[in-house]
Design an enzyme around this catalytic site. Sequence first.
Site, PDB file in Angstrom:
ATOM      1  N   CYS A 119       1.315  -1.039   0.265  1.00  0.00           N
ATOM      2  CA  CYS A 119      -0.235  -0.208  -0.492  1.00  0.00           C
ATOM      3  C   CYS A 119       0.875   1.715  -0.155  1.00  0.00           C
ATOM      4  O   CYS A 119       0.080   2.023  -0.078  1.00  0.00           O
ATOM      5  CB  CYS A 119      -1.269   0.544   1.097  1.00  0.00           C
ATOM      6  N   HIS A 252      -3.028   6.810   2.059  1.00  0.00           N
ATOM      7  CA  HIS A 252      -3.327   5.261   1.826  1.00  0.00           C
ATOM      8  C   HIS A 252      -4.832   5.619   2.374  1.00  0.00           C
ATOM      9  O   HIS A 252      -5.411   5.697   3.831  1.00  0.00           O
ATOM     10  CB  HIS A 252      -2.462   4.937   2.705  1.00  0.00           C
ATOM     11  N   ASN A 282      -9.900  -0.364  -0.136  1.00  0.00           N
ATOM     12  CA  ASN A 282      -8.041   0.008   0.496  1.00  0.00           C
ATOM     13  C   ASN A 282      -8.507  -0.500  -1.439  1.00  0.00           C
ATOM     14  O   ASN A 282      -7.878  -2.012  -1.289  1.00  0.00           O
ATOM     15  CB  ASN A 282      -8.306  -1.292   1.725  1.00  0.00           C
TER      16      ASN A 282
HETATM   17  N1  ACO Z   1     -18.675  -8.165  10.465  1.00  0.00           N
HETATM   18  C1  ACO Z   1     -18.586  -8.360  11.665  1.00  0.00           C
HETATM   19  N2  ACO Z   1     -18.138  -8.364  12.821  1.00  0.00           N
HETATM   20  C2  ACO Z   1     -16.647  -8.530  11.923  1.00  0.00           C
HETATM   21  C3  ACO Z   1     -15.832  -8.385  11.441  1.00  0.00           C
HETATM   22  C4  ACO Z   1     -16.969  -7.873  10.013  1.00  0.00           C
HETATM   23  N3  ACO Z   1     -16.233  -7.899   8.672  1.00  0.00           N
HETATM   24  N4  ACO Z   1     -14.331  -8.111  11.173  1.00  0.00           N
HETATM   25  C5  ACO Z   1     -14.285  -9.032  12.576  1.00  0.00           C
HETATM   26  N5  ACO Z   1     -15.481  -8.733  13.115  1.00  0.00           N
HETATM   27  C6  ACO Z   1     -15.225  -8.803  15.063  1.00  0.00           C
HETATM   28  C7  ACO Z   1     -14.164 -10.203  15.278  1.00  0.00           C
HETATM   29  O1  ACO Z   1     -14.533 -10.601  15.161  1.00  0.00           O
HETATM   30  C8  ACO Z   1     -14.870  -9.306  16.779  1.00  0.00           C
HETATM   31  O2  ACO Z   1     -15.620 -10.314  17.200  1.00  0.00           O
HETATM   32  P1  ACO Z   1     -15.325 -10.863  18.706  1.00  0.00           P
HETATM   33  O3  ACO Z   1     -15.478  -9.288  19.851  1.00  0.00           O
HETATM   34  O4  ACO Z   1     -16.655 -11.577  19.012  1.00  0.00           O
HETATM   35  O5  ACO Z   1     -13.690 -11.680  19.061  1.00  0.00           O
HETATM   36  C9  ACO Z   1     -15.273  -7.765  16.625  1.00  0.00           C
HETATM   37  O6  ACO Z   1     -15.498  -7.890  15.103  1.00  0.00           O
HETATM   38  C10 ACO Z   1     -14.197  -7.027  16.964  1.00  0.00           C
HETATM   39  O7  ACO Z   1     -12.921  -7.606  16.064  1.00  0.00           O
HETATM   40  P2  ACO Z   1     -11.354  -6.369  15.690  1.00  0.00           P
HETATM   41  O8  ACO Z   1     -10.553  -6.881  15.033  1.00  0.00           O
HETATM   42  O9  ACO Z   1     -11.428  -5.925  17.040  1.00  0.00           O
HETATM   43  O10 ACO Z   1     -11.859  -4.718  15.234  1.00  0.00           O
HETATM   44  P3  ACO Z   1     -11.221  -3.727  14.954  1.00  0.00           P
HETATM   45  O11 ACO Z   1     -11.800  -2.012  15.644  1.00  0.00           O
HETATM   46  O12 ACO Z   1      -9.837  -4.061  15.182  1.00  0.00           O
HETATM   47  O13 ACO Z   1     -11.453  -3.539  13.760  1.00  0.00           O
HETATM   48  C11 ACO Z   1     -10.202  -3.284  11.540  1.00  0.00           C
HETATM   49  C12 ACO Z   1     -10.674  -5.024  12.701  1.00  0.00           C
HETATM   50  C13 ACO Z   1     -11.708  -2.587  10.843  1.00  0.00           C
HETATM   51  C14 ACO Z   1      -9.582  -4.556  10.499  1.00  0.00           C
HETATM   52  C15 ACO Z   1      -9.444  -2.252  11.820  1.00  0.00           C
HETATM   53  O14 ACO Z   1      -8.360  -3.745  12.920  1.00  0.00           O
HETATM   54  C16 ACO Z   1      -7.682  -2.369  10.673  1.00  0.00           C
HETATM   55  O15 ACO Z   1      -8.888  -1.170  10.183  1.00  0.00           O
HETATM   56  N6  ACO Z   1      -6.673  -2.674  10.976  1.00  0.00           N
HETATM   57  C17 ACO Z   1      -5.646  -1.315  10.353  1.00  0.00           C
HETATM   58  C18 ACO Z   1      -6.249  -2.263   8.466  1.00  0.00           C
HETATM   59  C19 ACO Z   1      -5.819  -1.210   7.849  1.00  0.00           C
HETATM   60  O16 ACO Z   1      -5.667  -0.811   7.763  1.00  0.00           O
HETATM   61  N7  ACO Z   1      -4.573  -2.415   6.445  1.00  0.00           N
HETATM   62  C20 ACO Z   1      -4.224  -2.335   5.733  1.00  0.00           C
HETATM   63  C21 ACO Z   1      -2.844  -1.455   6.147  1.00  0.00           C
HETATM   64  S1  ACO Z   1      -2.475  -1.460   3.843  1.00  0.00           S
HETATM   65  C22 ACO Z   1      -1.780  -2.920   3.177  1.00  0.00           C
HETATM   66  O17 ACO Z   1      -0.496  -2.918   3.265  1.00  0.00           O
HETATM   67  C23 ACO Z   1      -3.085  -4.285   2.334  1.00  0.00           C
END
Ligand code: ACO
Length: 325
Positions: A119, A252, A282
């Site tokens: 990214c 990004h 993304n």
């Molecule tokens: N739908 C419903 N529930 C979900 C989903 C979904 N799609 N995904 C996860 N959950 C649930 C999880 O299972 C968890 O449930 P639990 O509490 O019962 O275990 C709950 O939601 C919370 O999950 P978290 O992982 O704690 O959620 P968080 O608030 O951290 O959000 C996310 C997750 C959106 C992925 C966040 O961590 C994030 O944006 N991280 C950065 C990602 C990013 O920027 N990636 C790109 C980098 S660029 C590259 O090089 C590709």
Amino acid sequence: MSRYSRITGTGSFLPPQRVTNADLATQLAARGVETSDQWIVERTGIRARHFAAPDVTSSDLGVEAARRALEAAGRQPGEIDLIIVATSTPDMIFPSAACILQNKLGIAGCPAFDVQAVCSGFVYALTVADAMIRTGSASKALVIGAEVFSRILDFTDRTTCVLFGDGAGAVVLEASDTPGILASDLHADGKHVGILCVPGTVSGGKVMGDPLLKMDGQAVFRLAVGVLEEAARATLKKAGKTEADIDWLIPHQANIRIMQGTAKKLKMSLDKLVVTVHEHGNTSAASIPLALDEAVRSGKIKKGDTLMLEGVGGGFTWGAVLLDF
Ligand code: ACO
């Protein structure tokens, strides 16, 4: 007289199939995977993304974006003397998407290669093109970010498959007597390979390992906010500028919370943040040039505005480019 590089045209292209969160939730439910529009919007800001048809490649998307950037710059393909494509989803293992795209543009001879920094790919590619222009190796470059991330998503993993989309963005970067690109700052730290990767390869005609995206979202989130602030500050310092000089921040487009967190750390008004993640998801290396092109074509970004572009992604890689548009 000093030689600089300057963006003279932007372009972008999204595959026509728009998939809303509700569409995706329905498709995933058929596989027994539960998600909802509400969860995706609240945690990421994403409302929809575009997916390419199965036979459409990164170079197909990239060449459309490139044609639009060329048109905006008033240039013909034959005037281009450098092509760099940032992608982690190239058409083939080799040759590069850049070589394939060059042929689709109907030109030959100029150097063409891919940059792989996930990214952060577009800010890496822009920095390489700027350096080649400033040192006289090129004078009219096409710099493109193009991805079909839908090909590497695990649609049984709701923590990743709702986040990404396909698309391409491009700029024409030309030699200029005035800057243009003011400063850039690139970094990588390979010890974080495991938190964001596609840990597969091809060997002996077989796929070895897992060819689908794996991510520790929380670890990525924590790292991203910190390094985006650092990269922005380092770039401003190199250019002798301050946050107050930035007209538009184009980070990004991964997650609205990361983007707003970065703007707040830089004490910038959220009005100066360019946001397309809600409609694109993304798109990895394509996200910054896609957002840039949308903001230019909508009239938000005007000639002479100072822009901070910021990438962060797998590797871990990160970096920023400050430029006068
Ligand atoms: N739908 C419903 N529930 C979900 C989903 C979904 N799609 N995904 C996860 N959950 C649930 C999880 O299972 C968890 O449930 P639990 O509490 O019962 O275990 C709950 O939601 C919370 O999950 P978290 O992982 O704690 O959620 P968080 O608030 O951290 O959000 C996310 C997750 C959106 C992925 C966040 O961590 C994030 O944006 N991280 C950065 C990602 C990013 O920027 N990636 C790109 C980098 S660029 C590259 O090089 C590709």
